[in-house]
Design an enzyme around this catalytic site. Structure first.
Site, PDB file in Angstrom:
ATOM      1  CG  ASP A 541      -0.185  -0.171   2.520  1.00 37.04           C
ATOM      2  OD1 ASP A 541       0.549   0.766   2.888  1.00 37.04           O
ATOM      3  OD2 ASP A 541      -0.303  -1.230   3.180  1.00 37.04           O
ATOM      4  CD  GLU A 621      18.580 -24.351 -14.564  1.00 42.48           C
ATOM      5  OE1 GLU A 621      17.362 -24.516 -14.494  1.00 42.48           O
ATOM      6  OE2 GLU A 621      19.393 -24.915 -13.798  1.00 42.48           O
TER       7      GLU A 621
END
Ligand code: DGJ
Length: 760
Positions: A541, A621
């Site tokens: 928020d 990877e």
């Protein structure tokens, strides 16, 4: 001037770049809300409101012979229960003398340069010349309650902030049962859609936060809120009213964003007259505040913004405003270190040797910061013990954190640490020493969650203790980053430090304590990067963003799930605030396997980092990590400072998600596309870009296609347009098509650049 008072018609007008907000002081002292919409200069807009006699809608005493004038129908700037307005009230109160409600009338107003501040609360800020403040004072004569409505007008940013201060100027105590900061009446029929509105809100749950949902407003009241003591995974405080004909690039949208991290509540009422009232601010049903004579209460801020140009424009307004006027950390303008977090790789199961090995592997891959997550302190071997004991577990970390921190710094890396300051386990020395420091209802067994209890953050001694512990940790161990977690919601809202009549204040006092601690620590240690977290994004928020420039978006790190979570979050919150990491596959939360590049493209749309064990990566990877680190840095500015465009909209009915970052001057666009569901015999993915310069020429400078099998070995998806030059208009209006991509969740990333070349 952004704020003007016109004495003749008694109107106060607030102008932002593209909007006008107008109110009028009626002869009775009621303050009427006249208009909030596209900018209209030099006009008193009171003619918009038609007075009609409406049965069972009462009249104020002065208007007892004018039945067409009712506080139940009039658009009011701010309204309290008990004055003949039966719509959802912004204020509910009762005095000790038994007087219920308030009849608020105009007292005075003042216009000042600069932006008001709210003591102890996060609130938007402005540099000189960026904002003006309107203070509008209303009062209830019977109780002596005064309500000061505050409006921060950010003309260039196109935003108005709202807050309210309640003062008891009477002789008896007054209990505030609801003290909202924003009341906005949108009269029937106003707005380009003739007054038909939809509500877009962000609902969710743990591991699936901020799912956008758009619904038609129904008659009656729709409430969004949280009573969990946190803004919550479940109902984010941000909401948008969208005209029913509004879409991504057109139509009226009004954004409402409380700057608050605790219990919040927004009510949207479509009433008998077809008008809409929005009331927003601190949560009502678990809140009350005792105002003794002479006391005052500051209600948290709510950001209000609007546009007539659709949701995309509203998103840009919110992003720009939060970046510029809410996030105060110096880190907002700095490149955030590329981090690796230990949680998914090791949970609480590690020791110094293992962490150092983890760090060495990560350093070799070009990762810049190791974050040691949960498990480094007290008697913490799993999540049942140790919270509250913020000193190193010597069995795991002999000699404490310092040797480990030194060794990690010695690798040229930064060292970050996880803490959960607001919580305590019963099995901890902190709890054994201070059992009264937790929120617990006397005579009742506490409600447990993750087997932990919640500290009473409303107590200054708790906040002071936590400040000492955390500041010492930072100083003694050279901590560069803090991940501040909060892993449960609050249930037992009872404080041993407060008298019975103040127990309804506990949740807000809790938030004030959290804010005070964050305020002190972030001011004292500006060089430390703070990331907020609440079991993922349970406190995502604007209140938290004021203190911490980034927030861990979700505990769900699956790339496909993250598409919706991050897209929903980014409706209101800037991309650079979203904590996003590449994790291992099969994904720990969903079991799904996605290509590495797809995971990287999704995590790049946030703060970027890793949540895996580098020792378990294959050679391929490891190569990919280096490639994506380099790409992240190369595109950091474009992603963090460019404009974000949802290319597939919020109602993801399609089987792919596409979004783009476009440089402010339109010269570069990074387009991302992830296929979420594979189909046979498809015809590709059509995209229309936005934000480019229509007349300019562009070339496809790069394209990366990930996880795509070549069906017949002849192509690998993407575009076969090497060498073509496009106009901005062609890419935006006609669009372009990427060829079909086969495989599980393949993805594409394309870079378009403005060029002078006619042809290539
Ligand atoms: C919840 C967070 O969201 C995770 O990333 C991790 O930090 C755990 N808590 C640790 O308990």
């Amino acid at each position: 001037m952004a704020i003007n008072y016109h004495a003749e018609d008694r109107t106060i007008t607030l102008h932002t770049r593209s909007s006008t907000y107008q109110m009028q002081i009626a002869g009775t002292g009621h303050v009427l809300h006249l208009y909030y919409g596209h900018r209209v200069d030099g006009m008193c807009l009171d003619y918009l409101h038609i007075l009609t006699d409406c049965g069972f809608s009462p009249n104020s005493y002065e208007n007892r012979l004018r039945r067409e004038v009712s506080p139940d129908i009039l658009p009011l700037e701010y309204s309290a229960a008990g004055c003949g307005d039966y719509r959802v009230p912004a204020l509910e109160c009762m005095s000790d003398a038994g007087l219920v409600g308030a009849d608020l009338r105009y007292v005075r107003h003042e216009i000042t340069d600069g932006k008001y501040a709210l003591p102890g609360l996060p609130a938007a800020f402005a540099e000189a010349g960026e904002a003006q403040t309107l203070s509008l004072i209303l009062a209830d004569a019977a109780t002596g309650l005064e309500v000061e409505l505050l409006y921060g007008v950010f003309e260039a940013a196109d935003v108005i902030t709202r807050a309210a201060v309640f003062r008891n100027n009477g002789d008896a105590a007054i209990r505030l049962d609801r003290a909202s900061s924003l009341c906005l009446d949108i009269p029937f029929g106003t707005g380009p859609s003739g007054g038909c509105w939809d509500l877009l809100h962000l609902h969710g749950r743990h591991c699936m936060e901020r799912m956008p949902e758009r619904v038609r407003l129904m008659h009656g009241i729709q409430t969004l809120g949280s009573r969990r003591g946190a803004s919550s995974h479940h109902n984010n405080p941000f909401a948008v009213l969208m005209a029913s004909d509004a879409g991504e690039t057109c139509g009226e949208c009004i954004g409402i964003m409380p700057v608050y991290s605790g219990n919040h509540r927004t009510d949207i009422e479509l009433n008998q007259a077809g008008s809409v009232r929005v009331v927003s601010g601190i949560g009502g049903d678990l809140f009350a505040w005792q105002l003794d004579p002479g006391d005052c209460f500051f209600a948290p801020e709510v950001i209000l913004c609007r546009t007539g140009e659709g949701l995309e424009r509203l998103t840009h307004l919110c992003h720009d405003f939060l970046n510029r006027h809410v996030i105060r950390s110096p880190w907002k303008d700095k490149k955030r270190p590329l981090l690796i977090n230990s949680w998914e790789a090791m949970t609480c199961d590690f020791n110094a040797e293992k962490v150092l090995k983890f760090a060495e592997e990560a350093a070799a891959l070009g990762i810049e910061m190791v974050v040691l997550d949960d498990g480094w302190f007290g008697a913490r071997d799993d999540d049942n013990a140790g919270l509250g004991d913020w000193f190193a577990n010597e069995r795991k970390l002999p000699g404490g954190l310092k040797p480990l921190s030194d060794a990690i710094h010695g690798l040229g890396m930064k060292f970050g640490l996880w803490v959960e300051p607001e919580m305590v386990n019963e099995d901890s020395s902190l709890y054994r020493t201070h059992p009264d420091w937790v929120l617990a209802v006397p005579g009742r067994k506490p409600v447990m969650a993750r087997n932990q209890l919640v500290l009473d953050m409303g107590r200054s001694e708790v906040v002071a203790y936590l400040y000492d512990v955390i500041s010492t940790l930072i100083q003694e161990n050279g901590i560069d980053y803090i991940k501040w977690d909060m892993n449960r919601n609050i249930a037992d809202t009872f404080s041993a430090a407060l008298p019975p009549h103040r127990q309804m204040e506990v949740s807000h006092r809790y938030m004030l304590g959290v804010y005070a601690l964050l305020d002190r620590l972030t001011r004292e240690f500006p060089e430390v990067l703070f990331e907020n977290c609440a079991g993922g994004g349970g406190r995502f928020d604007a209140g938290m963003l004021y203190y911490t420039p980034q927030i861990w978006c979700s505990d769900d790190t699956d790339a496909i799930e993250r598409l919706t979570i991050q897209m929903g979050t980014a409706v209101g919150y800037p991309v650079g605030t979203m904590g996003a990491h590449v994790s291992a596959c099969p994904n720990q939360q969903t079991g799904r396997t996605t290509p590495f590049g797809t995971r990287a493209i999704v995590a790049m749309s946030g703060t970027f980092g890793y949540e895996l064990d580098p020792a378990h990566l294959s050679e391929e990877e490891r190569r990919q990590v280096r490639v994506w680190n380099e790409r992240y840095y190369r595109f950091y500015d474009l992603i963090h400072r460019g404009k974000y465009y949802r290319l597939t909209g919020i109602d993801r009915q399609v089987d792919y998600a596409a979004w783009a970052y476009v440089r402010e001057d339109g010269s570069q666009a990074l387009v991302n596309l992830v296929v979420t569901r594979a189909h046979a015999n498809t015809h590709g993915f059509h995209i229309h870009l936005r934000g480019l310069n229509a007349q300019a020429r562009y070339r496809l400078a790069e394209q990366v296609i990930e996880g795509c099998e070549a069906p017949d070995g002849t192509y690998l998806g993407g575009m076969d347009l090497t060498g073509r030059v496009f106009t901005g208009a062609s890419l935006m209006i006609a669009g372009f098509t990427l060829r079909p991509m086969r495989g599980d969740a393949p993805a594409a990333q394309l870079l378009f650049e403005q060029t002078d070349a006619e042809e290539m």
